[in-house]
Design an enzyme around this catalytic site. Structure first.
Site, PDB file in Angstrom:
ATOM      1  N   GLY A 322       0.839  -1.193   0.000  1.00  0.00           N
ATOM      2  CA  GLY A 322       0.000   0.000   0.000  1.00  0.00           C
ATOM      3  C   GLY A 322       0.866   1.231   0.000  1.00  0.00           C
ATOM      4  O   GLY A 322       2.084   1.155  -0.206  1.00  0.00           O
ATOM      5  N   GLY A 323       0.239   2.377   0.209  1.00  0.00           N
ATOM      6  CA  GLY A 323       0.987   3.618   0.226  1.00  0.00           C
ATOM      7  C   GLY A 323       2.058   3.594   1.304  1.00  0.00           C
ATOM      8  O   GLY A 323       1.773   3.315   2.462  1.00  0.00           O
ATOM      9  N   ASP A 439      -6.324   9.549  -2.723  1.00  0.00           N
ATOM     10  CA  ASP A 439      -5.941   8.351  -3.473  1.00  0.00           C
ATOM     11  C   ASP A 439      -7.077   7.333  -3.473  1.00  0.00           C
ATOM     12  O   ASP A 439      -6.874   6.158  -3.194  1.00  0.00           O
ATOM     13  CB  ASP A 439      -4.670   7.735  -2.871  1.00  0.00           C
ATOM     14  CG  ASP A 439      -3.974   6.768  -3.843  1.00  0.00           C
ATOM     15  OD1 ASP A 439      -4.279   6.839  -5.060  1.00  0.00           O
ATOM     16  OD2 ASP A 439      -3.142   5.968  -3.397  1.00  0.00           O
TER      17      ASP A 439
END
Length: 602
Positions: A322-323, A439
């Site tokens: 993930g981020g 996002d």
């Protein structure tokens, strides 16, 4: 002759003024006027509710059953800043199927007369100031399919009669002041803690909190047949006597224990009331430390158990990325499962991102947002602990796993769209200061076993304190979901999130990624591709071929909404509250009878 004409005209005028009109307002129309009289219409949205009309069916927020009787089928007035109370006259609308008054400023009680609306399918009253309890005979609404009473000031016990609502498939009683044991009977036994979260004094299996007697012992209480005061039967009388005798026999021993721990328990309760989270520290060596912080106080493990599991995570536990980091699956000894995000320390500014994510997620909780349980700082890494969601991401179900992709029928996709809109609207409109995600994409929509969506990955979230605070110098997000003005200026706003949500809607409808190779000759991305096909009147080519149960009416509403969300001019895009309102009004129940009949088997 002239005098006769004058006399005839005078007679017509007299009859018009003094005689009952054959075009008098229907009985349902008169009832709506009674309801209006109890409301405080601050925005004058009900100005066209006029007593001189023949029918109420064209009034704001009103729709009627087809036919000559003009009976009211639905009242849709959310987000209208209405005050006042719900008049008991609501019970006269016997053919009412949908009542949506959420996100207003209504107060008073939910009138018992509402249970006279025997055909009611959907009841949306969340986000008001209702007090009192749920009407005890709510179980009479045998067709009720959706009941959302969340975010009010309701209190008292949850009526066991709800268990009789066999068609109920959405129940949200969260963020109120309900207390006592949740009846574990009928349909009530099928709902989990998400339906009851935010009611600190509730107990029972559904919220994984045992009910206790006054002595502090766990106990399973018998349910009365109704919610009114019931006369005990001989069996229940013997049962209670047995409990009382057992309690008295152990009172001496229990009293010593209670007195010993009473001070500790009271202090702990007081500390929980004034602290938002607990902090546990463990020294590793003089130069480094391990620190564990848990949020909401609901991790049923010791700090050493959690830290031991975190330290043992390796490549075999990786489930994705993930981020700003890698995501692991962590399984505790009792099989409790959590997702853990390891923050990538090589990321520029990762410490600041970590602290910002911690501050944001630790302070909010919503059914459609991923639940942050805590974080841990180890000597070599920093870790975020989340609830583990069984079905993974929407991206996986739509694009990766061929077998599971078949699970996403049209109803599932609508449910995912609606839940995602609720979560994003909460971030934009109910958090203070408001939060921009930046996002939104299918891989950041995680799904539980009930196909309920939860928005994840707030590593890129930005708090807006004032009008200038959202200006950034670096564009963050995922190509294909980014609004054109955000790409050009790096300026993130709520409307750039709305654009990303519009792309997500198109992804749900088409089953294609935002930058699918098939778009090269027709618009370059899913937005341009959709616009091209709609101009060519090729609606059938837009829908995912695997989604065979999509209906044309709802599809058109979704595509119109997606087009509005992805408008090139940010000012012309709707807010997420407006998006949510349209989804709830037009998509969840565009034709209440057909929608609820189609779900009656679920």
């Amino acid at each position: 002759m002239e005098m006769g004409t004058v006399a005839w005209i005078s007679l017509v005028i007299m009859m018009t003024l003094f005689c009952p009109s054959s075009l008098a307002l229907t009985q349902d129309g008169l009832t709506l006027l009674e309801i209006k009289s109890s409301l405080n219409d601050t925005k004058n949205v009900l100005s066209n509710w006029e007593e001189f009309d023949e029918s109420p069916c064209a009034w704001t927020g009103i729709s009627c059953h087809p036919g000559d009787e003009q009976r009211v089928r639905s009242i849709n007035l959310p987000f209208m800043q209405l005050g006042g109370i719900i008049s008991p006259s609501i019970g006269k609308l016997s053919r009412l199927q949908r009542l949506a008054l959420h996100q207003n400023s209504l107060h008073g009680i939910i009138p018992n007369e509402i249970t006279n609306c025997s055909e009611l399918r959907a009841l949306y009253l969340r986000g008001n100031y209702f007090q009192g309890g749920i009407p005890s005979n709510i179980g009479n609404l045998s067709y009720l399919n959706i009941m959302d009473l969340s975010s009010n000031s309701l209190k008292g016990a949850i009526p066991s009669s709800i268990g009789r609502l066999s068609h109920l498939h959405i129940l949200n009683l969260s963020t109120n002041f309900f207390s006592g044991e949740i009846p574990d009977i009928g349909v009530l036994s099928t709902f989990d803690k998400n339906s009851f979260i935010g009611n600190l004094d509730l107990c029972g299996r559904q919220v994984q909190k045992p009910c206790r007697t006054s002595l502090g012992f766990p106990v399973v209480l018998p349910h009365a047949e109704s919610d009114e005061a019931a006369v005990p039967t001989k069996r229940s009388s013997h049962y209670m006597k047995g409990v009382l005798i057992g309690a008295m026999a152990t009172m001496g021993f229990a009293l010593v224990i209670i007195l010993s721990f009473l001070w500790i328990r009271l202090l702990s309760k007081k500390e929980r009331a004034v602290k938002r989270y607990t902090e546990v520290k463990k020294q590793v060596d003089p130069e480094a430390s391990t620190k564990l912080i848990t949020f909401h106080g609901d991790l049923p493990y010791t700090s050493s158990e959690i830290i031991e599991k975190l330290e043992s995570l390796d490549e075999e536990n990786i489930v994705g990325s993930g981020g700003y980091g890698t995501v692991y699956r962590m399984v505790m000894n009792d099989c409790g499962t959590f997702a853990v995000k390891r923050i990538d320390r090589s990321c520029e500014g990762s410490d600041q991102v970590f602290e910002r994510e911690l501050e944001i997620l630790g302070s909010i909780k919503h059914i459609n947002l991923v639940n942050l349980r805590g974080y841990c700082r180890l000597p070599s890494s920093r870790l975020l602990i989340y609830d583990y969601l069984a079905l993974g991401s929407l991206d996986d179900l739509l694009h990766e796993n061929t077998e599971q992709r078949q699970l996403l029928n049209w109803s599932d996709r609508l449910k995912i769209a609606l839940g995602s809109a609720r979560g994003l609207a909460y971030l934009h409109h109910e958090c203070n200061p408001k939060i921009i995600h930046r996002d939104i994409k299918s891989s950041n929509i995680l799904l539980d076993e009930n196909m309920e969506p939860h928005i994840s990955d707030f590593g890129l979230a930005k708090l807006l304190v004032d009008e200038e605070a959202h200006v950034t110098t670096v564009v963050a997000g995922t190509f294909g979901y980014l609004a054109p003005e955000y790409l050009q200026s790096g300026r993130a706003t709520e409307k750039s999130d709305v654009y990303s949500f519009g792309v997500l809607l198109l992804e749900l409808v088409t089953g294609k990624r935002p930058t699918d190779p098939s778009f090269v000759k027709r618009g370059l991305n899913v937005v341009g591709w959709m616009n091209t096909l709609l101009r060519e009147n090729r609606l059938e080519d837009v829908v995912d071929k695997r989604c065979t149960d999509a209906d044309a009416g709802t599809l058109e509403v979704i595509l119109e909404l997606a087009a509005s969300c992805t408008d090139g001019n940010a000012d012309d895009r709707p807010s997420m509250n407006q998006v949510l309102q349209l989804l709830e009004q037009e998509v969840m129940s565009p034709c209440p009878t057909e929608f609820y009949e189609s779900h009656s088997d679920h």
